[in-house]
Design a protein around this motif. Sequence first.
Motif, PDB file in Angstrom:
ATOM      1  N   VAL A  40     -38.806  20.611  31.560  1.00 39.44           N
ATOM      2  CA  VAL A  40     -38.230  21.271  30.677  1.00 39.44           C
ATOM      3  C   VAL A  40     -37.186  21.863  29.740  1.00 39.44           C
ATOM      4  O   VAL A  40     -38.313  20.820  29.021  1.00 39.44           O
ATOM      5  N   GLU A  41     -37.010  22.822  29.407  1.00 40.41           N
ATOM      6  CA  GLU A  41     -37.034  23.559  28.147  1.00 40.41           C
ATOM      7  C   GLU A  41     -34.938  23.402  28.461  1.00 40.41           C
ATOM      8  O   GLU A  41     -34.451  23.529  29.001  1.00 40.41           O
ATOM      9  N   TYR A  42     -34.179  23.208  27.195  1.00 42.70           N
ATOM     10  CA  TYR A  42     -33.167  22.558  26.929  1.00 42.70           C
ATOM     11  C   TYR A  42     -32.869  23.735  26.131  1.00 42.70           C
ATOM     12  O   TYR A  42     -33.874  23.795  24.886  1.00 42.70           O
ATOM     13  N   GLN A  43     -31.660  23.969  26.183  1.00 41.12           N
ATOM     14  CA  GLN A  43     -31.180  24.711  24.786  1.00 41.12           C
ATOM     15  C   GLN A  43     -30.113  24.220  24.588  1.00 41.12           C
ATOM     16  O   GLN A  43     -28.448  23.962  24.747  1.00 41.12           O
ATOM     17  N   ILE A  44     -29.593  23.791  23.161  1.00 45.71           N
ATOM     18  CA  ILE A  44     -29.211  22.592  22.972  1.00 45.71           C
ATOM     19  C   ILE A  44     -27.917  24.386  21.302  1.00 45.71           C
ATOM     20  O   ILE A  44     -28.295  24.584  20.545  1.00 45.71           O
ATOM     21  N   ALA A  45     -26.557  23.977  22.021  1.00 42.96           N
ATOM     22  CA  ALA A  45     -25.743  24.323  21.168  1.00 42.96           C
ATOM     23  C   ALA A  45     -25.667  23.393  19.832  1.00 42.96           C
ATOM     24  O   ALA A  45     -25.422  22.555  19.672  1.00 42.96           O
ATOM     25  N   VAL A  46     -25.625  24.204  18.884  1.00 46.02           N
ATOM     26  CA  VAL A  46     -25.494  24.022  17.000  1.00 46.02           C
ATOM     27  C   VAL A  46     -23.969  24.182  16.488  1.00 46.02           C
ATOM     28  O   VAL A  46     -23.055  24.988  16.185  1.00 46.02           O
ATOM     29  N   PRO A  47     -23.540  22.675  17.157  1.00 51.75           N
ATOM     30  CA  PRO A  47     -22.016  22.670  16.617  1.00 51.75           C
ATOM     31  C   PRO A  47     -21.468  22.525  14.863  1.00 51.75           C
ATOM     32  O   PRO A  47     -22.752  22.506  14.001  1.00 51.75           O
ATOM     33  N   GLY A  48     -20.604  23.126  14.353  1.00 53.20           N
ATOM     34  CA  GLY A  48     -20.653  23.363  12.982  1.00 53.20           C
ATOM     35  C   GLY A  48     -20.007  22.040  12.145  1.00 53.20           C
ATOM     36  O   GLY A  48     -20.411  22.279  11.143  1.00 53.20           O
ATOM     37  N   GLU A  49     -19.959  20.442  12.694  1.00 54.84           N
ATOM     38  CA  GLU A  49     -19.940  19.615  12.089  1.00 54.84           C
ATOM     39  C   GLU A  49     -20.850  18.718  12.790  1.00 54.84           C
ATOM     40  O   GLU A  49     -21.415  18.682  13.327  1.00 54.84           O
ATOM     41  N   ILE A  50     -21.479  17.854  12.241  1.00 49.96           N
ATOM     42  CA  ILE A  50     -22.528  16.709  12.309  1.00 49.96           C
ATOM     43  C   ILE A  50     -22.187  15.846  13.204  1.00 49.96           C
ATOM     44  O   ILE A  50     -20.830  14.884  12.474  1.00 49.96           O
ATOM     45  N   PRO A  51     -22.680  15.193  14.157  1.00 52.92           N
ATOM     46  CA  PRO A  51     -21.772  14.302  15.245  1.00 52.92           C
ATOM     47  C   PRO A  51     -22.441  12.751  13.657  1.00 52.92           C
ATOM     48  O   PRO A  51     -23.385  12.898  13.643  1.00 52.92           O
ATOM     49  N   ASP A  52     -20.744  12.206  14.373  1.00 55.12           N
ATOM     50  CA  ASP A  52     -21.126  10.702  13.489  1.00 55.12           C
ATOM     51  C   ASP A  52     -22.018   9.733  13.440  1.00 55.12           C
ATOM     52  O   ASP A  52     -22.594   9.628  12.795  1.00 55.12           O
ATOM     53  N   LYS A  53     -22.330  10.058  14.829  1.00 55.17           N
ATOM     54  CA  LYS A  53     -23.078   9.142  15.351  1.00 55.17           C
ATOM     55  C   LYS A  53     -24.779   9.515  14.607  1.00 55.17           C
ATOM     56  O   LYS A  53     -25.414   8.320  14.501  1.00 55.17           O
ATOM     57  N   VAL A  54     -25.117  10.453  14.222  1.00 58.79           N
ATOM     58  CA  VAL A  54     -26.115  10.744  13.606  1.00 58.79           C
ATOM     59  C   VAL A  54     -26.493  10.325  12.294  1.00 58.79           C
ATOM     60  O   VAL A  54     -27.190  10.207  11.845  1.00 58.79           O
ATOM     61  N   GLU A  55     -25.218  10.664  11.705  1.00 58.44           N
ATOM     62  CA  GLU A  55     -24.682  10.655  10.279  1.00 58.44           C
ATOM     63  C   GLU A  55     -24.961   9.046  10.113  1.00 58.44           C
ATOM     64  O   GLU A  55     -26.141   8.630   9.634  1.00 58.44           O
ATOM     65  N   ARG A  56     -24.435   8.118  11.092  1.00 60.75           N
ATOM     66  CA  ARG A  56     -24.128   6.668  10.390  1.00 60.75           C
ATOM     67  C   ARG A  56     -25.954   6.090  11.515  1.00 60.75           C
ATOM     68  O   ARG A  56     -26.723   5.381  10.391  1.00 60.75           O
ATOM     69  N   ILE A  57     -26.392   6.275  11.843  1.00 62.02           N
ATOM     70  CA  ILE A  57     -27.948   5.727  12.450  1.00 62.02           C
ATOM     71  C   ILE A  57     -28.623   6.631  11.947  1.00 62.02           C
ATOM     72  O   ILE A  57     -30.143   5.367  11.420  1.00 62.02           O
ATOM     73  N   ALA A  58     -28.700   7.481  11.134  1.00 59.86           N
ATOM     74  CA  ALA A  58     -29.473   8.214  10.132  1.00 59.86           C
ATOM     75  C   ALA A  58     -29.148   7.314   8.713  1.00 59.86           C
ATOM     76  O   ALA A  58     -30.670   6.530   8.313  1.00 59.86           O
ATOM     77  N   GLU A  59     -28.360   7.113   8.400  1.00 62.81           N
ATOM     78  CA  GLU A  59     -28.209   6.257   7.136  1.00 62.81           C
ATOM     79  C   GLU A  59     -28.110   4.890   7.331  1.00 62.81           C
ATOM     80  O   GLU A  59     -29.383   4.327   6.593  1.00 62.81           O
ATOM     81  N   ILE A  60     -28.624   4.268   8.247  1.00 65.76           N
ATOM     82  CA  ILE A  60     -28.392   2.433   8.674  1.00 65.76           C
ATOM     83  C   ILE A  60     -30.065   2.538   8.384  1.00 65.76           C
ATOM     84  O   ILE A  60     -30.746   2.004   8.289  1.00 65.76           O
ATOM     85  N   VAL A  61     -31.123   3.966   9.498  1.00 68.30           N
ATOM     86  CA  VAL A  61     -32.631   4.010   9.440  1.00 68.30           C
ATOM     87  C   VAL A  61     -33.197   3.957   8.254  1.00 68.30           C
ATOM     88  O   VAL A  61     -34.178   2.765   7.623  1.00 68.30           O
ATOM     89  N   GLU A  62     -32.693   5.044   7.770  1.00 70.61           N
ATOM     90  CA  GLU A  62     -32.933   4.774   6.216  1.00 70.61           C
ATOM     91  C   GLU A  62     -33.311   3.854   5.345  1.00 70.61           C
ATOM     92  O   GLU A  62     -34.169   3.572   4.472  1.00 70.61           O
ATOM     93  N   LYS A  63     -31.759   2.770   5.718  1.00 73.01           N
ATOM     94  CA  LYS A  63     -32.430   2.067   4.178  1.00 73.01           C
ATOM     95  C   LYS A  63     -32.949   0.678   5.008  1.00 73.01           C
ATOM     96  O   LYS A  63     -33.468   0.265   4.220  1.00 73.01           O
ATOM     97  N   ARG A  64     -32.774   0.488   5.896  1.00 67.90           N
ATOM     98  CA  ARG A  64     -33.181  -0.399   7.086  1.00 67.90           C
ATOM     99  C   ARG A  64     -34.860  -0.855   6.462  1.00 67.90           C
ATOM    100  O   ARG A  64     -35.287  -1.358   6.003  1.00 67.90           O
TER     101      ARG A  64
END
Length: 362
Positions: free
Chosen positions: A171-195
């Motif tokens: 399968v192939e997906y087309q993903i719309a790029v929202p003007g704001e970054i989802p909160d969960k993406v930012e939160r998970i990225a920050e946690i993973v980077e530090k951990r």
Amino acid sequence: MNLEIKPVVHLRELKQFVKFPFDLYQGNEYWAPPLISGQLETLRQDRNPAFAYCRAAYWIASRDGKIVGRIAAMVNDKFNSVWSESLARFGWFDFVDDIQVSSLLLATAEKWAQEQGMSGINGPMGFTNFDASGMLVEGFKELSTFGAAYNHSYYASHLEHHGYGKAADWVEYQIAVPGEIPDKVERIAEIVEKRFKLELKQFKHKKQLLPFAHDIFSMINVAYKDIYGFVELSERQVEYYIHSYLNFIKPELTPLIFDEHGKLVAFGITMPSLSVAAQKAQGRLLPLGIYHFLKAMRSYRQIDFLLTAVHPDFQNKGVNAMLMLAMHKFFIEKGVESVETNWEHEDNLKIQAQWRFYQTRL
């Protein structure tokens, strides 16, 4: 009318083999043609390092002197050894809508596979995982991603007529790029980077990225080794792909993640869409093809997601969120509207989990 099939022996015939789809898809607004030079490189035994462990033969079918089909048959001995199989594969399978033509092509490839001592044949596939594979069964009126397989809608019914069945869906997906970054993406990225004490790097110049080229391909070998069908890339292949591809990627669209010891543990490679440029170039870089590709490389309206890999020690730990965050920031800055994911195996849940925070369309 006389239908015949002949093996490809000389370079002149190989060029005819490569150029046939340009006649078959003439006027098709959804086909993104490959580069003729690239196809010749892949199919030539003296150029493609995959021939160190592959065997192949090619045929052209003609009716009254006019080419009406083509097919390649291959044996990847390394694949058969790693996965305990005895399979040939067919690819570069294109034909007019005529059962006699497709039947002759497949029968010829099947006979060759038997002569090579194989117990079966499947496809469409290429020599390696980096070649276009699969057959389009839906989405014929969607612009093809450059480098991905595209075919007429009648192909699948021909294969079914000749007794072939689906092995798996991609399968192939087309993903719309929202003007704001989802909160969960930012939160998970920050946690993973530090951990895990990780560091993400994005470069502006190719000379900064190229020193990590071998690390990127080493990561591919490690991250994909347990996926059925994958065969470890040899050093010659790595050099070949670095020369063929990495020199053309945009470093700012290729985030790398390193652990606390400076070891590469993840990367993502994206590119501006080259589909329209490929249509304008019509398989050639000269005289004007290179202009269309360079122009497309400066456009960020649509991005193609080419490849991602995470070291097994860091899989299922949210590391992908760091890649998504970095790319999403860049996409917003450049005004990217959508991203095409390229083909993904329907059961590759690790890859598809990356898109769960975004609006997607199959």
